[in-house]
Design an enzyme around this catalytic site. Structure first.
Site, PDB file in Angstrom:
ATOM      1  N   ASP A 326      34.124  86.859  13.581  1.00  0.00           N
ATOM      2  CA  ASP A 326      33.647  86.898  14.953  1.00  0.00           C
ATOM      3  C   ASP A 326      34.806  87.318  15.863  1.00  0.00           C
ATOM      4  O   ASP A 326      35.928  86.828  15.700  1.00  0.00           O
ATOM      5  CB  ASP A 326      33.148  85.494  15.328  1.00  0.00           C
ATOM      6  CG  ASP A 326      32.423  85.483  16.657  1.00  0.00           C
ATOM      7  OD1 ASP A 326      31.438  86.217  16.790  1.00  0.00           O
ATOM      8  OD2 ASP A 326      32.857  84.732  17.556  1.00  0.00           O
ATOM      9  N   GLU A 355      33.768  91.967  14.058  1.00  0.00           N
ATOM     10  CA  GLU A 355      33.509  92.603  15.346  1.00  0.00           C
ATOM     11  C   GLU A 355      34.826  93.159  15.861  1.00  0.00           C
ATOM     12  O   GLU A 355      35.731  92.391  16.189  1.00  0.00           O
ATOM     13  CB  GLU A 355      32.999  91.570  16.352  1.00  0.00           C
ATOM     14  CG  GLU A 355      31.631  91.017  16.052  1.00  0.00           C
ATOM     15  CD  GLU A 355      31.176  90.053  17.147  1.00  0.00           C
ATOM     16  OE1 GLU A 355      30.086  90.240  17.681  1.00  0.00           O
ATOM     17  OE2 GLU A 355      31.929  89.115  17.473  1.00  0.00           O
TER      18      GLU A 355
END
Ligand code: CA
Length: 638
Positions: A326, A355
């Site tokens: 993340d 990400e």
């Protein structure tokens, strides 16, 4: 303490502890405790009979030991005892969790000493990972543990639990059988480590969260266990889930959220070494590159070690096959390199991606961040392509705007850049001076190709918002085309759970704390949207059958993939000339049937606007081929 001190070489030299025994190390004869707290004046370990409530059952001082650690060995078999640390800095005492806790009681406020061998389900030693050769073979399916089986229609016994994902033979083919029949290679679970926002003592009360609020990094989430109060249960049930998935031929990816912690100043990290685990802004407060109130300082050596140790632990103890980071952009490149090296020592086939952006500005210099445009410095770590995501169906931030599949003008080059997985290709016109949408991936295994995920609108909702006047039959054609683009593009394929049966979230994009009525998967849709589901299944089997769709290098892509020239507006067409066969792919997003000129060959149609798969639907010679409006056509020449 100032960030300058924590970033200094002298602090690192004096206090970096490289041992592998942080936490509570259990043996039948003794348990050894070790906590890294270099600035503390006193550390005690406090025992409890229960994970919550009650009074301390014992208290022992730890002794100052090597490199800023405090340690103590206690004789006896302590398995099952709950513990905390009392850490004193001057006159301030905090009772805190062990950052290396491997088992916890309800709500993760006390750690538990655990005999891990006892948490292994029968047959665990024989658990084997399903075969997996290279990252571009991965077809990832992103799912929330609770969403999978909490809906009545799942028919699962263990609704919303890890064990729900072990159940076979459910009505409507829900859950695990569905994943198996779909043919995905990797199941990616939204946060399944212990997070804070769901009260594990009140599981009869409706509660929901995606889980991006990390509490204990090395422990499974208690609300997904049948009993969150006894520390061993969630561990065993998580392993049972992995085992069942492996038996079904599916690898398991965990979504890991090391970029921030749920609490800032109140976190056990901050109480144990004030200021060390989080980055500071210019004023000395918590930097907020995560947009969640704080960001973790991955670039400090003991934080980096904590991340590496945690990942290696999940890989070894739980047999986890991959990790999704993340806000990976908040992690520094050196940490990501170290993570790859450490996990390679466990298993080189572990899949890593994240990400490639942040949730706000960070004190970490841009060039050090594991951003999408910097991942070229990393080996076998991929980043999500927001470019292809937004190109297929319109930008996530502009709700009313469509993209290629809705027939919007000007998306052809974006789709082409996605087809080649954002690697350099002579026929793709990259936007000038725009690194972000340029050939950032360099190699196809760095590019995650997708059209939607848990964040922002589900594909079906985005189509509802952007193709308002369109009948459902047309939106289903758009959905099929979007799926065909993802599953015939180079790179790593990624699907959002339920998109194969037109799952929406009632137009709510940020559903992180919304009730089950918004988030749960309604398995009745499997029958209602069976035609769409079969199309996805067909595309997945096609991708698995044709190595030409998942080439392993940019050179191979440049050598064998050629776009057809002079195609009409709204059309992207290409031929991949492989050693064994050629594959032709045509996307027509326009509102009318389009003719595309194909090279002469004995083409077998494998995918059209109605069906997808590996079986020949019909044959065509080269020359003019008609492609119906809003559809894909895939042909093979063997
Ligand atoms: Ca929890």
């Amino acid at each position: 303490m100032s960030p300058t001190l924590f970033n200094s070489v002298s602090f690192r030299r004096r206090f970096h502890y490289s041992g592998s025994d942080l936490g509570a190390v259990w043996t039948r004869k003794e348990t050894r405790f070790r906590l890294w707290a270099p600035l503390a004046d006193e550390v005690q370990v406090v025992f409890y009979k229960e994970g919550l409530g009650g009074h301390p059952a014992g208290r022992w001082s730890l002794k100052k030991s090597r490199q800023g650690t405090w340690a103590r060995a206690l004789e006896g078999n302590w398995a099952g005892v709950y513990y905390t640390y009392c850490v004193r800095h001057a006159d301030r005492i905090a009772e805190v969790m062990d950052p290396y806790a491997k088992a916890v009681g309800a709500n993760g406020v006390r750690a538990m000493v655990v005999d891990l061998a006892k948490t292994n389900p029968p047959g665990w030693a024989r658990d084997r990972k399903p075969a997996f050769k290279q990252p571009t073979d991965a077809i990832i399916y992103e799912l929330h543990v609770r969403d999978a089986t909490i809906h009545l229609s799942s028919g699962a016994k263990n609704k919303g639990k890890f064990l729900g994902l072990t159940e076979r033979g459910l009505p409507r083919g829900a859950g695990l059988d569905h994943l198996r029949e779909l043919g995905i290679t990797h199941l990616h679970l939204l946060p399944a480590f212990d997070y804070a926002s769901v009260d594990e003592t009140k599981l009869n009360k409706p509660q929901y969260n995606w889980g991006y609020d990390p509490l204990n990094y090395n422990v499974p989430e208690g609300s997904y266990a049948t009993d969150p109060f006894h520390g061993e249960v969630r561990i065993r049930e998580f392993k049972q889930m992995v085992q069942a998935l492996h038996r079904a031929g599916i690898r398991v990816v965990m979504d890991v959220v090391y970029n921030h912690t749920y609490h800032g100043g109140e976190s056990h990290f901050h109480q144990i070494v004030p200021g060390y685990y989080h980055r500071q802004d210019a004023k000395g407060g918590f930097a907020n590159g995560s947009g969640c109130g704080n960001e973790v300082a991955s670039d400090r050596s003991m934080v980096r070690k904590m991340m590496v140790d945690s990942l290696v632990y999940w890989a070894r103890e739980y047999h986890v096959d991959g990790f999704r980071f993340d806000l990976m952009g908040l992690h520094d490149l050196d940490t990501m390199k170290e993570i790859r090296r450490a996990l390679d020592r466990v298993d080189k086939s572990i899949l890593l991606y994240g990400e490639g952006w942040t949730g706000g500005d960070s004190p970490l210099p841009f060039k050090k961040r594991a951003m999408k445009t910097n991942v070229r410095a990393l080996d076998r770590i991929a980043a999500f392509s927001d470019t292809i995501r937004d190109g297929i169906k319109g930008a996530v931030m502009e709700h009313a705007k469509g993209g290629f599949v809705q027939g919007e003008a000007g998306f052809e080059e974006t789709i082409k850049s996605g087809v080649v997985a954002s690697v350099k290709h002579p026929q793709v016109a990259w936007p000038k001076g725009d690194d972000w949408r340029g050939p950032w991936a360099v190699e196809p295994w760095r590019c995650i190709t997708y059209n939607s995920c848990h964040d922002n609108h589900a594909l079906w909702d985005k189509l509802a918002l952007t193709a308002k006047g369109a009948p459902e039959s047309l939106r289903l054609r758009m959905n099929k085309l979007a799926a065909a683009i993802v599953l015939t593009s180079q790179g790593i394929s990624f699907l959002h759970a339920g998109e194969e049966f037109a799952r929406g979230k009632k137009l709510i994009e940020n559903s992180y704390n919304k009730p089950d009525s918004i988030n749960a998967i309604d398995w009745r849709r499997k029958e209602k949207y069976r035609d769409l589901l079969l199309y996805y299944r067909g595309l997945i089997s096609l991708r698995k059958a044709l190595p030409e769709l998942r080439l392993s290098s940019a050179d191979e892509i440049r050598r064998s993939l050629a776009f057809l020239p002079d195609t009409p507006k709204g059309v992207v067409a290409f031929v991949i000339a492989g050693a064994k066969r050629s594959v032709a792919v045509i996307y027509n997003a326009s509102a009318k049937t389009q003719s595309v000129f194909l090279p002469d060959a004995h083409w077998r149609v494998l995918v059209d606007d109605q069906q997808a798969g590996v079986k020949r639907l019909r044959s065509v010679r080269g020359g003019e081929v008609a492609v119906p409006p809003v559809s894909a056509l895939v042909l093979g020449d063997e």
